[in-house]
Write a protein that holds these residues in place. Structure first.
Motif, PDB file in Angstrom:
ATOM      1  N   GLU A  45      26.407 119.039  16.517  1.00  0.00           N
ATOM      2  CA  GLU A  45      27.339 119.927  15.832  1.00  0.00           C
ATOM      3  C   GLU A  45      28.092 120.823  16.805  1.00  0.00           C
ATOM      4  N   GLU A  46      27.383 121.405  17.777  1.00  0.00           N
ATOM      5  CA  GLU A  46      28.036 122.303  18.732  1.00  0.00           C
ATOM      6  C   GLU A  46      29.082 121.556  19.559  1.00  0.00           C
ATOM      7  N   ALA A  47      28.742 120.355  19.990  1.00  0.00           N
ATOM      8  CA  ALA A  47      29.710 119.567  20.756  1.00  0.00           C
ATOM      9  C   ALA A  47      30.925 119.220  19.907  1.00  0.00           C
TER      10      ALA A  47
ATOM     11  N   GLY B  79      28.895 109.515  13.959  1.00  0.00           N
ATOM     12  CA  GLY B  79      29.482 108.434  13.181  1.00  0.00           C
ATOM     13  C   GLY B  79      29.470 108.725  11.697  1.00  0.00           C
ATOM     14  N   GLU B  80      29.764 107.703  10.920  1.00  0.00           N
ATOM     15  CA  GLU B  80      29.821 107.846   9.468  1.00  0.00           C
ATOM     16  C   GLU B  80      28.457 108.250   8.918  1.00  0.00           C
ATOM     17  N   GLY B  81      28.463 109.260   8.054  1.00  0.00           N
ATOM     18  CA  GLY B  81      27.219 109.733   7.473  1.00  0.00           C
ATOM     19  C   GLY B  81      26.450 110.701   8.345  1.00  0.00           C
ATOM     20  N   GLY B  82      27.046 111.114   9.472  1.00  0.00           N
ATOM     21  CA  GLY B  82      26.381 112.037  10.386  1.00  0.00           C
ATOM     22  C   GLY B  82      26.802 113.475  10.132  1.00  0.00           C
ATOM     23  N   VAL B  83      26.915 114.249  11.217  1.00  0.00           N
ATOM     24  CA  VAL B  83      27.265 115.666  11.085  1.00  0.00           C
ATOM     25  C   VAL B  83      28.726 115.807  10.674  1.00  0.00           C
ATOM     26  N   THR B  84      29.015 116.923  10.049  1.00  0.00           N
ATOM     27  CA  THR B  84      30.384 117.233   9.666  1.00  0.00           C
ATOM     28  C   THR B  84      30.723 118.642  10.131  1.00  0.00           C
ATOM     29  N   PRO B  85      31.973 118.862  10.578  1.00  0.00           N
ATOM     30  CA  PRO B  85      32.995 117.835  10.797  1.00  0.00           C
ATOM     31  C   PRO B  85      32.698 117.014  12.049  1.00  0.00           C
ATOM     32  N   ALA B  86      33.284 115.839  12.116  1.00  0.00           N
ATOM     33  CA  ALA B  86      33.098 114.971  13.267  1.00  0.00           C
ATOM     34  C   ALA B  86      33.996 115.422  14.419  1.00  0.00           C
TER      35      ALA B  86
END
Length: 325
Positions: free
Chosen positions: A90-92, A142-149
């Motif tokens: 998320e931080e990145a 990727g899809e289904g991971g952290v948001t926002p990408a």
């Protein structure tokens, strides 16, 4: 070849200044480096150093992102096993969004026992942990991971693995290698092949232990005490918590005069022309696309730091850019 500058924000007791002023000054230098043509700016990490070594490089990279528009921003390195992978993802992603897709995420395994104690992390498992984190980061972005990408569809991960085994592991994972040494290229290349990755995608980058001056003999007496402090403190902290004895203090003149035998073994202090030749020799035929230099050396005065950034960007960078033309 591209050229970057690197900051650790060290504030040694001997030359201590107001920390808020130091942070403000480094942000000013990030803006100046971009103005002068730097290709990238890198930030690093350590914890509980006596000199307030930068502890959170992504936080500082976000601040630098808000002050710049073009230059790429990297971590060289961030100690990934100290963090939960989801938090790191998320931080990145936030830094990549703030910067408009300019983040290069350099990760390392760490080595210092007190830092792992501080975060309750297992130092014995650090390499295994980092290897797993790389795959997990790719999944979380990727899809289904952290948001926002992140903005970048394939945010670059640079692995700061030292030695042949590490270079090979980075290659097998298909990630970039954070090393500017030609000696790492054969193992990295072999790892890429083992992992079924296209060798045309090989990417290497890394720091040069050195300082660029338009008048080395004039500047060495000013810089040498800071070099000695920097090397001595690194060597002292490397053995902290291990029971091994503290190494003897270094002789900066000796560091300057001898060839490199690995990390913390030498320090190149020379003119832009000679430094360019040194970089070419160190990188050889390896696919090193970026080298960076520490803008400061452990508490160096502001005027000297500003001049160093000017020489790196204005004198050295054009010489290395010529190699690509």
């Amino acid at each position: 070849m591209k050229v970057g500058v690197w900051f650790d924000l060290r504030n040694p007791p001997r030359w201590r200044r107001d920390p808020a002023r130091l942070y403000a000054f480094v942000l000013e230098m990030c803006e100046e480096a971009e103005h002068l043509g730097a290709d990238s700016i890198w930030f690093t990490e350590h914890h509980r150093f006596e000199d307030d070594y930068l502890p959170q490089p992504l936080t500082f990279a976000a601040a630098a992102a808000a002050r710049t528009r073009r230059v790429r921003l990297g971590t060289g390195i961030l100690i990934a096993p100290l963090r939960k992978t989801a938090q790191l993802a998320e931080e990145a992603a936030v830094v990549d969004l703030v910067s408009g897709g300019r983040l290069d995420l350099g990760l390392g395994a760490g080595y210092r026992a007190p830092e792992f104690d501080l975060f309750g992390a297992d130092i014995a498992a650090r390499y295994r942990t980092l290897d797993a984190q790389v795959g997990e980061l790719r999944r979380l972005w990727g899809e289904g991971g952290v948001t926002p990408a992140p903005v970048q569809e394939h945010l670059p991960i640079w692995l700061g693995y030292l030695g042949p085994k590490g270079a090979r592991r980075a290659g097998r994972m298909g990630e970039c290698l954070l090393s500017a040494g030609a000696e790492s290229w054969p193992e990295y290349r072999a790892g890429l092949a083992e992992g079924g990755h296209d060798l045309r995608g090989a990417r290497m980058a890394g720091g040069i232990d050195g300082f660029v001056s338009d008048d080395p003999e004039r500047d060495w007496p000013l810089v040498a005490p800071h070099v000695a402090y920097q090397f001595d403190s690194y060597r002292r902290y490397m053995v902290e918590g291990t029971g091994r004895p503290v190494p003897r203090p270094v002789d900066p003149d000796l560091l300057r005069s001898r060839p490199s035998r690995g990390p913390l073994s030498s320090f190149t202090f020379d003119t832009p022309e000679n430094m360019a030749a040194h970089v070419r020799k160190q990188t050889g035929a390896a696919p090193v696309e970026t080298v960076w230099f520490g803008a400061s050396v452990a508490g160096l005065p502001e005027a000297a730091v500003a001049r160093h950034v000017e020489v790196i960007c204005g004198r050295l960078r054009p010489l290395l850019q010529e190699d690509a033309s």
